[in-house]
Design a protein around this motif. Sequence first.
Motif, short mmCIF file in Angstrom:
data_model
loop_
_atom_site.label_atom_id
_atom_site.label_comp_id
_atom_site.label_asym_id
_atom_site.label_seq_id
_atom_site.Cartn_x
_atom_site.Cartn_y
_atom_site.Cartn_z
N SER A 63 0.83 -1.20 0.00
CA SER A 63 0.00 0.00 0.00
C SER A 63 0.86 1.25 0.00
N CYS A 92 -2.88 -4.05 -4.09
CA CYS A 92 -2.43 -2.75 -3.58
C CYS A 92 -3.61 -2.07 -2.89
N LEU A 93 -3.37 -1.57 -1.70
CA LEU A 93 -4.45 -1.00 -0.88
C LEU A 93 -4.57 0.52 -1.01
N HIS A 189 -8.35 0.65 1.99
CA HIS A 189 -7.24 1.58 2.21
C HIS A 189 -7.03 1.82 3.70
#
Length: 298
Positions: A63, A92-93, A189
């Motif tokens: 991330s 991917c955050l 996220h």
Amino acid sequence: MNNDWKTEAERLKFDEGKTWSQVFEALAPNFPDLNHRQVEEKVRGYLRRCDRYRSDAPILVFSDPHCPFDHPNFPYFLQEVAKKYKVGQVICLGDLVDNHAISRHGAEACALGAYSELDLAIQRLKIYAALFPNVDYVIGNHDERIERQAASVGIGSRFLKDFHDVLELPDGWECKGSEFIQDGIMYSHGVNWGGKNGAINKALTERMSCAIGHSHSFGGVQYSANSRDTVFGINVGCGVNRDAYAFAYGKHSKQKETLGCGIVFDNQSEIVKDKAHSRSNMRYCDAKKCEKRRITAL
């Protein structure tokens, strides 16, 4: 075109154990209008998203690279971790880009203009895309800056170019929105889940294991168990370059960035209690500790 090629791709890869190159070569005649790279992205993207692939390999989760202000060696660190753990899927955050030039907080006096920053971010993302042709990603708060700024002056999303297209991401990179759930784990996220216990607090609130980024600090994994199940919360850290002007706001912060990523070893929704304190479910990989050759302390 029918989907017979998908069945054939699974047979070649999973039943016959063919190499990627052999699979691409065998299936290329199905795509006369695509070049070799496009065939590779299409076939690999499908296989890495099918259930048979996902269940066989760990998942790499990273991330907050905040391109173009990412650590110059971060993509290569991810590559080494991916090879070490023989990962399949890559997630991917969020906060692929920083968008410092258009921040509502105001840009640094030395900051690049929006177009120059974007051009550099695209260049950096091409390195990640070359190393990882297929990535599932979520949108972070910095990724949303363009849309938020446009909305503030009455410009709706219909007038805007798609985020994926703006960053010139390859077809193998798929946007999953703001969050998604896969095999009983929520990937997001992590906005509003800061602090050293942010990840596990989100897991307890969501009643499931959670992986987040966002806060940059406190990279690591925590578990919580009761008589019925065990959940984990992991903050996968970030990949930023602390010396970049985009992070000047944090120079006096006592909590510094943790460079790293996460690995999901067992992505089943049922997490056995006696595995809760082993590496079988989740591991946090510290870039400074694991890959000192490639990423030095900032």
